[in-house]
Motif scaffolding. Structure first.
Motif, PDB file in Angstrom:
ATOM      1  N   PHE A 148       3.475  -2.833  -7.858  1.00  0.00           N
ATOM      2  CA  PHE A 148       2.280  -3.125  -7.088  1.00  0.00           C
ATOM      3  C   PHE A 148       2.559  -2.848  -5.621  1.00  0.00           C
ATOM      4  CE2 PHE A 148       4.160  -7.338  -6.683  1.00  0.00           C
ATOM      5  CZ  PHE A 148       4.591  -7.638  -7.973  1.00  0.00           C
ATOM      6  N   ALA A 149       1.499  -2.725  -4.835  1.00  0.00           N
ATOM      7  CA  ALA A 149       1.557  -2.230  -3.463  1.00  0.00           C
ATOM      8  C   ALA A 149       2.528  -2.999  -2.581  1.00  0.00           C
ATOM      9  CB  ALA A 149       0.165  -2.273  -2.849  1.00  0.00           C
ATOM     10  N   GLY A 150       3.136  -2.259  -1.632  1.00  0.00           N
ATOM     11  CA  GLY A 150       4.012  -2.875  -0.639  1.00  0.00           C
ATOM     12  C   GLY A 150       5.337  -2.172  -0.447  1.00  0.00           C
ATOM     13  N   GLY A 151       5.624  -1.129  -1.227  1.00  0.00           N
ATOM     14  CA  GLY A 151       6.860  -0.356  -1.058  1.00  0.00           C
ATOM     15  C   GLY A 151       6.536   1.063  -0.645  1.00  0.00           C
ATOM     16  N   ILE A 152       7.232   1.571   0.378  1.00  0.00           N
ATOM     17  CA  ILE A 152       6.989   2.932   0.865  1.00  0.00           C
ATOM     18  C   ILE A 152       8.328   3.592   1.188  1.00  0.00           C
ATOM     19  CG2 ILE A 152       5.986   4.310   2.747  1.00  0.00           C
ATOM     20  CD1 ILE A 152       3.803   2.231   3.022  1.00  0.00           C
ATOM     21  N   PRO A 153       8.527   4.845   0.719  1.00  0.00           N
ATOM     22  CA  PRO A 153       9.752   5.566   1.084  1.00  0.00           C
ATOM     23  C   PRO A 153       9.772   5.882   2.582  1.00  0.00           C
ATOM     24  CG  PRO A 153       8.559   6.704  -0.689  1.00  0.00           C
ATOM     25  CD  PRO A 153       7.666   5.626  -0.152  1.00  0.00           C
TER      26      PRO A 153
END
Length: 185
Positions: A148-153
């Motif tokens: 689910f949303a909240g992780g970004i490379p």
């Protein structure tokens, strides 16, 4: 260092049982080491500028977290913010005052997930729903995958060198704070 103050040796016991026995024999460590681990940094020298450009440093992680914290304060939502390196290993983590304890682990796992698959967890979530190409992926990697949303490379020169993971609000809030942190990179 093995046995810090000794060396394991095997010798033949010529008693009636004729067994091989292993014993520790005290030998001064200075006879076997030219430097102690604390001296390793002096031997290897400073981190090269190339290494800094190709990896996530603590300085980078702190800058990412500062930008994410600023956004979290703007929206009034305390967050857990984690930054992982190119291997998915935690570099730094901050739990803002009032952020949920349960979100500590989630933020770290979001950073890991984003780096492990080089994709925003928001996008991975879309593909991991029932019938999607990655359905069930959350059960892989010993439960370390968050979908689910909240992780970004985090990219430098087009190469993924780490990731940010944020948890503590709604999916939209987590993603917005992660985007702010990524922009600070």
């Amino acid at each position: 260092l093995g046995c810090a103050l000794g060396i394991a040796v095997t010798f033949q016991n010529h008693s009636r049982t004729n067994e091989n026995r292993r014993r520790f024999v005290d030998v001064p460590v200075s006879h076997h080491l030219r430097f102690l681990p604390g001296d390793l940094a002096r031997v290897m020298g400073p981190i090269s500028e190339n290494r800094k450009r190709d990896s996530m440093t603590l300085e980078d992680a702190r800058r990412v977290i500062a930008a994410a914290e600023k956004k979290a304060k703007e929206i009034g939502q305390p967050m857990n913010i984690a930054v992982a390196d190119e291997g998915g290993n935690l570099v730094s983590h901050v739990r803002m005052d009032g952020a949920w304890l349960g979100s500590i682990d989630i933020s770290i796992k979001k950073a890991y997930t984003s780096r492990a698959f080089d994709i925003a967890t928001k996008d991975l979530a879309t593909h991991s729903q029932s019938g999607g190409q990655f359905f069930g992926i959350h059960a892989s990697n010993n439960g370390k995958i968050m979908v689910f949303a909240g992780g970004i490379p985090l990219k430098r020169g087009g190469k993924v060198v780490g990731a940010i993971g944020v948890s503590g609000g709604s999916g939209e809030q987590d993603h917005a704070v992660a985007e702010a942190g990524a922009a600070g990179f």
